[in-house]
Design an enzyme around this catalytic site. Structure first.
Site, PDB file in Angstrom:
ATOM      1  N   VAL A  27     -12.631 -21.326  -4.635  1.00  0.00           N
ATOM      2  CA  VAL A  27     -12.208 -22.008  -3.468  1.00  0.00           C
ATOM      3  C   VAL A  27     -13.422 -23.164  -3.105  1.00  0.00           C
ATOM      4  O   VAL A  27     -13.232 -24.290  -3.070  1.00  0.00           O
ATOM      5  CB  VAL A  27     -11.741 -21.283  -2.304  1.00  0.00           C
ATOM      6  CG1 VAL A  27     -11.720 -22.077  -1.009  1.00  0.00           C
ATOM      7  CG2 VAL A  27     -10.317 -20.599  -2.825  1.00  0.00           C
ATOM      8  N   ARG A  76      -8.754  -5.962   9.780  1.00  0.00           N
ATOM      9  CA  ARG A  76      -7.373  -6.185  10.290  1.00  0.00           C
ATOM     10  C   ARG A  76      -7.309  -6.384  11.733  1.00  0.00           C
ATOM     11  O   ARG A  76      -7.795  -5.508  12.534  1.00  0.00           O
ATOM     12  CB  ARG A  76      -6.650  -4.762  10.007  1.00  0.00           C
ATOM     13  CG  ARG A  76      -6.554  -4.322   8.435  1.00  0.00           C
ATOM     14  CD  ARG A  76      -5.767  -2.935   8.162  1.00  0.00           C
ATOM     15  NE  ARG A  76      -6.014  -2.501   7.048  1.00  0.00           N
ATOM     16  CZ  ARG A  76      -5.538  -2.749   5.829  1.00  0.00           C
ATOM     17  NH1 ARG A  76      -4.895  -3.868   5.655  1.00  0.00           N
ATOM     18  NH2 ARG A  76      -5.885  -2.253   4.801  1.00  0.00           N
ATOM     19  N   GLY A 108      -0.075  -8.862   5.522  1.00  0.00           N
ATOM     20  CA  GLY A 108      -0.188  -9.362   6.851  1.00  0.00           C
ATOM     21  C   GLY A 108      -0.914 -10.314   6.920  1.00  0.00           C
ATOM     22  O   GLY A 108      -0.926 -11.127   7.876  1.00  0.00           O
ATOM     23  N   ILE A 131      -4.930  -4.995  -3.901  1.00  0.00           N
ATOM     24  CA  ILE A 131      -4.604  -4.093  -4.754  1.00  0.00           C
ATOM     25  C   ILE A 131      -3.190  -3.731  -4.994  1.00  0.00           C
ATOM     26  O   ILE A 131      -2.896  -3.189  -5.798  1.00  0.00           O
ATOM     27  CB  ILE A 131      -5.492  -2.716  -4.673  1.00  0.00           C
ATOM     28  CG1 ILE A 131      -5.253  -1.914  -3.439  1.00  0.00           C
ATOM     29  CG2 ILE A 131      -7.169  -3.086  -4.872  1.00  0.00           C
ATOM     30  CD1 ILE A 131      -5.850  -0.422  -3.568  1.00  0.00           C
ATOM     31  N   ASP A 132      -2.489  -3.851  -4.033  1.00  0.00           N
ATOM     32  CA  ASP A 132      -1.172  -3.139  -3.937  1.00  0.00           C
ATOM     33  C   ASP A 132      -0.039  -4.004  -4.905  1.00  0.00           C
ATOM     34  O   ASP A 132       0.964  -3.351  -5.133  1.00  0.00           O
ATOM     35  CB  ASP A 132      -0.406  -3.028  -2.384  1.00  0.00           C
ATOM     36  CG  ASP A 132      -1.411  -2.180  -1.523  1.00  0.00           C
ATOM     37  OD1 ASP A 132      -2.215  -1.433  -1.912  1.00  0.00           O
ATOM     38  OD2 ASP A 132      -1.151  -2.449  -0.205  1.00  0.00           O
ATOM     39  N   ARG A 159      -8.171  15.049 -16.071  1.00  0.00           N
ATOM     40  CA  ARG A 159      -7.115  15.743 -17.012  1.00  0.00           C
ATOM     41  C   ARG A 159      -8.097  16.677 -17.914  1.00  0.00           C
ATOM     42  O   ARG A 159      -7.700  17.657 -18.364  1.00  0.00           O
ATOM     43  CB  ARG A 159      -6.851  14.507 -18.087  1.00  0.00           C
ATOM     44  CG  ARG A 159      -5.924  15.033 -19.078  1.00  0.00           C
ATOM     45  CD  ARG A 159      -5.353  13.972 -19.933  1.00  0.00           C
ATOM     46  NE  ARG A 159      -4.160  13.254 -19.537  1.00  0.00           N
ATOM     47  CZ  ARG A 159      -3.048  13.717 -19.563  1.00  0.00           C
ATOM     48  NH1 ARG A 159      -2.401  14.834 -20.073  1.00  0.00           N
ATOM     49  NH2 ARG A 159      -1.963  12.904 -19.007  1.00  0.00           N
ATOM     50  N   ARG A 167      -4.069  23.778 -15.506  1.00  0.00           N
ATOM     51  CA  ARG A 167      -3.707  23.720 -14.143  1.00  0.00           C
ATOM     52  C   ARG A 167      -2.491  22.454 -14.060  1.00  0.00           C
ATOM     53  O   ARG A 167      -2.701  21.491 -14.716  1.00  0.00           O
ATOM     54  CB  ARG A 167      -4.666  23.468 -13.072  1.00  0.00           C
ATOM     55  CG  ARG A 167      -5.336  24.658 -12.590  1.00  0.00           C
ATOM     56  CD  ARG A 167      -6.222  24.263 -11.614  1.00  0.00           C
ATOM     57  NE  ARG A 167      -6.952  25.481 -11.207  1.00  0.00           N
ATOM     58  CZ  ARG A 167      -8.406  25.644 -10.848  1.00  0.00           C
ATOM     59  NH1 ARG A 167      -8.785  24.532 -10.886  1.00  0.00           N
ATOM     60  NH2 ARG A 167      -8.724  26.724 -10.204  1.00  0.00           N
ATOM     61  N   LYS A 218       3.571  23.785 -22.671  1.00  0.00           N
ATOM     62  CA  LYS A 218       2.597  22.807 -22.005  1.00  0.00           C
ATOM     63  C   LYS A 218       1.571  23.664 -21.242  1.00  0.00           C
ATOM     64  O   LYS A 218       2.164  24.347 -20.085  1.00  0.00           O
ATOM     65  CB  LYS A 218       3.601  21.934 -20.961  1.00  0.00           C
ATOM     66  CG  LYS A 218       3.349  20.490 -21.261  1.00  0.00           C
ATOM     67  CD  LYS A 218       4.119  19.527 -20.660  1.00  0.00           C
ATOM     68  CE  LYS A 218       3.710  18.119 -20.353  1.00  0.00           C
ATOM     69  NZ  LYS A 218       2.984  17.428 -21.430  1.00  0.00           N
TER      70      LYS A 218
HETATM   71  O1  F6P Z   1      -3.524  -3.030   1.289  1.00  0.00           O
HETATM   72  C1  F6P Z   1      -4.255  -2.412   0.573  1.00  0.00           C
HETATM   73  C2  F6P Z   1      -4.588  -0.989   1.066  1.00  0.00           C
HETATM   74  O2  F6P Z   1      -5.558  -0.354   0.270  1.00  0.00           O
HETATM   75  C3  F6P Z   1      -3.332  -0.062   0.703  1.00  0.00           C
HETATM   76  O3  F6P Z   1      -3.278   0.413  -0.589  1.00  0.00           O
HETATM   77  C4  F6P Z   1      -3.696   1.151   1.675  1.00  0.00           C
HETATM   78  O4  F6P Z   1      -2.572   1.704   2.339  1.00  0.00           O
HETATM   79  C5  F6P Z   1      -4.402   0.416   2.774  1.00  0.00           C
HETATM   80  O5  F6P Z   1      -4.899  -0.578   2.299  1.00  0.00           O
HETATM   81  C6  F6P Z   1      -5.516   1.292   3.545  1.00  0.00           C
HETATM   82  O6  F6P Z   1      -5.924   0.440   4.654  1.00  0.00           O
HETATM   83  P1  F6P Z   1      -7.381   0.847   5.477  1.00  0.00           P
HETATM   84  O7  F6P Z   1      -8.384   0.640   4.552  1.00  0.00           O
HETATM   85  O8  F6P Z   1      -7.454   0.265   6.586  1.00  0.00           O
HETATM   86  O9  F6P Z   1      -7.234   2.412   5.529  1.00  0.00           O
END
Ligand code: F6P
Length: 323
Positions: A27, A76, A108, A131-132, A159, A167, A218
């Site tokens: 950017v 946030r 958000g 990351i979601d 693993r 387990r 298994k």
């Molecule tokens: O939005 C990304 C994320 O990493 C989600 O996967 C997770 O639920 C959330 O943020 C965790 O947020 P915080 O770091 O505020 O606990």
């Protein structure tokens, strides 16, 4: 409309993700290439409200393309959800002479960018940084690919011990209300089962499958659970109670948000950062920038916030078929 823009602000907001720095760099450098000025806005919308603004130069983004996290920091902001908070942010934008804002973040953050544009008439564009991978209008969000690889690396290690000690392991991954990370990680790790918010978990069936696997010889069993569907320790306790098999839980947590961004995330971030600035210069405001099938895809910010999760069904079936 577009030619009025002389200075842009850039911010990262919400959960950080690997590749955000590559997006910031793109950017900033694209803006300079086009003769614009750039202000770095620290700590997302909160920093905007509190006037934490750093004038950027070309060197401000040197040597960050390969760094995890975000040099702009992130937060946030609860205050930005209020009209008073937004008014303060807009006052700062006007006082600083910022003509447009590039917002790098998730759900958000897009809501905030959309409000800045629709309610306050501040030109904005959004770059998908989370990351979601839960935004519409892009095949991938920045950071998701790296997070999946980080989780896979950790699960490969689990693993080894799962096999050695014969387990069952339940691994909890991030993803908020989206099962995307869990689903991809389960496929990539060769997990035996996956629990995601999009599909209801049938514990009876899960435990019957574990028992049937055990009867066939298994020796270990890996289940990936998404944090938004079921917490790992609860799943593990339920399995132990229903089957009598010793089950351990591992929460990967924030480790998935850090680390060096993989190539795919750096490239995605770099491409989207440049497009974001170009769109602002064209006067195309209030938009979310993405890549769909490797082509630039631009949709209204308001439409980018809800993702159709049906796309996971094929992965879900694959995991079950291959175990
Ligand atoms: O939005 C990304 C994320 O990493 C989600 O996967 C997770 O639920 C959330 O943020 C965790 O947020 P915080 O770091 O505020 O606990």
């Amino acid at each position: 409309m577009g030619e009025k823009i002389a200075k842009i602000g850039v911010l990262t907001s919400g959960g950080d993700g690997p590749g955000m720095n590559a997006a910031i760099r793109s950017v900033v450098r694209t803006a300079f290439f086009n003769g614009l000025q750039v202000d770095g806005i620290m700590r997302g919308y909160q920093g905007l409200i509190e006037d934490e603004i750093v004038p950027y130069n070309h060197r401000s983004v040197s040597n960050i393309v390969n760094r995890g996290g975000t040099i702009l920091k992130t937060a946030r902001s609860q205050a930005f959800r209020t009209i008073e908070g937004q008014q303060k942010a807009v006052d700062v934008i006007r006082r600083r002479g910022i003509d447009a804002v590039v917002v790098i973040g998730g759900d958000g953050s897009y809501l905030g960018a959309n409000e800045l544009f629709t309610k306050w008439h501040i030109p904005t564009v959004g770059i998908p940084g989370t990351i979601d991978n839960d935004l519409f209008g892009t095949d991938q969000t920045i950071g998701c690919n790296t997070a999946i690889n980080t989780a896979l690396d950790a699960i490969d290690k689990v693993r080894d011990t799962a096999n050695s000690m014969e387990r069952i392991f339940v691994i909890e991954v991030m993803g908020n209300r989206s099962g995307y990370i869990a689903m991809e990680v389960a496929v990539g790790a060769g997990a035996e089962d996956v629990i995601v918010p999009e599909f209801k978990c049938n514990y009876r069936e899960l435990c019957d499958n574990i028992q049937a696997g055990h009867d066939k010889g298994k020796i270990s069993w890996m289940i990936v659970t998404s944090e938004g569907a079921a917490r790992a320790h609860i799943v593990a306790d339920t399995i132990t109670n229903m089957t009598g098999f010793e089950t351990r839980s591992v929460v990967l947590g924030h480790v998935q948000r850090g680390g060096t961004p993989c190539g795919a995330d750096r490239i995605l971030a770099t491409r989207l950062g440049a497009v974001a600035v170009d769109e602002l210069l064209k006067g195309n405001y209030g938009k979310a920038i993405g890549l769909v099938q490797d082509k630039v895809n631009i949709i209204p910010l308001a439409d980018a916030r809800k993702r159709d999760n049906d796309i996971y069904k094929d992965r879900y079936n694959l995991i079950r078929m291959l175990r």
